[in-house]
Structure formats: structure tokens, C-alpha cells
Design a protein around this motif. Structure first.
Motif, PDB file in Angstrom:
ATOM      1  N   GLN A   1       0.830  -1.204   0.000  1.00 50.21           N
ATOM      2  CA  GLN A   1       0.000   0.000   0.000  1.00 50.21           C
ATOM      3  C   GLN A   1       0.863   1.252   0.000  1.00 50.21           C
ATOM      4  OE1 GLN A   1      -3.042  -0.101  -0.572  1.00 50.21           O
ATOM      5  NE2 GLN A   1      -4.151   1.627   0.313  1.00 50.21           N
TER       6      GLN A   1
ATOM      7  N   ALA B   1       0.981   3.751  -3.190  1.00 50.17           N
ATOM      8  CA  ALA B   1       0.539   5.121  -2.925  1.00 50.17           C
ATOM      9  C   ALA B   1       1.613   6.117  -3.333  1.00 50.17           C
ATOM     10  CB  ALA B   1       0.184   5.283  -1.450  1.00 50.17           C
TER      11      ALA B   1
ATOM     12  N   ALA C   1      -3.536   6.505  -2.549  1.00 50.72           N
ATOM     13  CA  ALA C   1      -3.566   5.145  -2.026  1.00 50.72           C
ATOM     14  C   ALA C   1      -4.610   4.302  -2.754  1.00 50.72           C
ATOM     15  CB  ALA C   1      -3.874   5.169  -0.531  1.00 50.72           C
TER      16      ALA C   1
ATOM     17  N   HIS D   1      -5.655   0.267   6.431  1.00 46.65           N
ATOM     18  CA  HIS D   1      -5.358   0.984   5.191  1.00 46.65           C
ATOM     19  C   HIS D   1      -6.615   1.295   4.379  1.00 46.65           C
ATOM     20  CE1 HIS D   1      -1.026   0.553   5.701  1.00 46.65           C
ATOM     21  NE2 HIS D   1      -1.241  -0.688   6.074  1.00 46.65           N
TER      22      HIS D   1
END
Length: 258
Positions: free
Chosen positions: A157, A161, A167, A189
Motif C-alpha cells: 500500500q 501510494a 492510495a 489501510h
């Protein structure tokens, strides 16, 4: 409300399965105490199976919510492509452009880090990137503990991102597997787990006829179509092209929930 808002199912109670596990084992103890091992032992085996089998079933929601189809009214499907970026990515982007198709690319973090220009190319072509773990631990994802699971999801992630500028919203587990520790990092997340409606097993089978036959069986309005890139058989581009032709012949448009 947008389709993405409707589909966005972030786990709210990552450890809810614990209550079911505790209740099931109390039931086993009660049966064993009152009726003996002839009832208690089968109950023990069945309750354990009830928590083990869902690990390997991509559409089961025991350990985390999951999206299995779009709430589409017309002949629309969500095309998803796993395991990139790879050497196949540029040719797949060309095929998508020729067919006027859009896709969500579920990318492996370390592969994206090694080929950042391909992440940029995916986004510039109007497609979406999503989280498919950081190292793609194909044979042990289902067995990861809480720390390793958090690292696989979190590192991917953070990498995606940084490369994409925002993200990802979606997560696809390796082979669709889950376990009791997947929901916590998804919640942290703000990720939604995505499975699929139809697949052709194109990651392991390079025969277009067989792949398309399997895909066709699951095609319906709102289907989530699973394809792959970078397969060892070397025919991923050909198979994506064939799948795009099938969708066009069947009158399906591809959409990204946005």
C-alpha cells in the motif's frame, strides 16, 4: 451514491470471528460433556473445518468482507488484471486501448517498485492500480501470521501510494485466500477485498480455447473478470486480447467503479 461507495466494504470488526470460534468450542465442550466423545469428536472436527475451509474459498466473508460482483444493471463488467507490472504490461495496455476497455491492475508492490514507469503508464492510460500484496507469497499467503500479513498489505500500500500519488482502494488476496489476520491491515489501510465472478485460469493454462470457455461460463452483467499478466507460459498478452474479443462479441463494456 457511486458504485465505488456502494462497494467499499472496509472491515469494521477485524476480530469478529473470535466470538464465533469461542461459541463453537463451548458447544463442543457441552456436547462432549453431556453426550460423550461420539458426539463431541465429530463436533470438534466440524467446527474446526468451518474455520479452516473458508481460508481457501475466495468469496466467503468469514474473515473479511469481499466484493464478488458489481451492482450493474446493464451489460457491464469489471475487468481486473493481476500480478503485474511485468514485461507484458505495455502490450496489454495497447490491447486495452484498441478495444476501448478500462481495467484495474492489481499490482505486486515489489514488482511495481522495480518498474515504476509501468505504474505511470497504467495510470496515464486511464486505468486503476490496486493492492495485490508486496511479494506475492503464492504458496504461504494463507498461513501468514499477523505481523507478516500486515507487512505484505502495508508495504504494498505504501509503495503503490507513493508511485501512484494516491492510495489504492482495493485489495486482492493471493489466490483469493484469507485467514484470521487479513482484516486488521485492510481496516488500517481502508482497503476493500475484491474476489471475482469469473476466471479462465489463464495464469496456469495458456490455451485460449479452454480459457475463454471458462470465462464465458461466468459472464453476466456485473461480473468481475479475473485475468493475469506475466504468466510463465508466456501467452498472457494473447489471452487478454482473446478475452477482450470475447467481451466485445458478447456485448459487454468494461467499467471501473469510480
Amino acid at each position: 451514491m457511486s458504485a465505488a461507495a456502494t462497494l467499499h466494504r472496509i472491515p469494521r470488526h477485524p476480530h469478529a470471528w473470535l466470538a464465533w470460534a469461542a461459541a463453537s468450542q463451548l458447544l463442543v465442550l457441552l456436547l462432549w460433556w453431556r453426550l460423550g466423545w461420539t458426539w463431541g469428536l465429530p463436533a470438534l472436527l466440524l467446527t474446526h473445518a468451518a474455520f479452516i475451509v473458508p481460508v481457501f474459498l475466495p468469496r466467503v466473508r468469514l474473515y473479511a468482507p469481499v466484493v464478488t460482483r458489481l451492482p450493474a444493471a446493464g451489460r457491464q463488467v469489471w475487468l481486473t488484471i493481476d500480478d503485474g507490472p511485468s514485461d507484458d504490461t505495455p502490450a496489454i495496455l495497447e490491447a486495452l486501448a484498441r478495444h476501448g476497455a478500462r481495467a484495474t491492475f492489481f499490482l505486486v508492490g515489489e514488482r511495481a517498485l522495480a518498474r515504476p514507469e509501468l505504474v505511470t503508464a497504467i495510470l496515464e492510460a486511464g486505468h486503476e492500480v490496486a493492492n495485490h500484496t508486496h511479494t506475492h507469497p503464492q504458496f504461504r499467503f494463507w498461513a501468514l501470521g499477523p505481523r507478516a500479513m500486515a507487512e505484505e498489505v502495508g508495504q504494498a500500500q505504501r509503495t503503490l501510494a507513493a508511485l501512484a500519488g494516491s492510495a489504492p482502494r482495493w485489495f486482492r488476496a493471493v489466490a483469493g485466500h484469507t485467514n484470521p489476520f487479513v482484516a486488521a491491515p485492510l481496516r488500517a489501510h481502508r482497503l476493500t477485498r475484491v474476489a471475482w465472478t469469473t476466471r479462465g485460469y489463464d495464469a496456469v493454462d495458456g490455451d485460449p480455447v479452454r480459457v475463454l470457455q471458462r470465462l464465458r461460463r461466468g459472464l453476466r452483467p456485473g461480473a468481475i473478470v479475473l485475468l493475469h499478466e506475466g504468466a510463465r507460459h508466456g501467452r498472457s498478452v494473447e489471452l487478454v486480447e482473446a478475452a477482450l474479443c470475447l467481451l466485445r462479441e458478447q456485448g459487454y463494456a468494461t467499467v471501473i467503479p469510480d
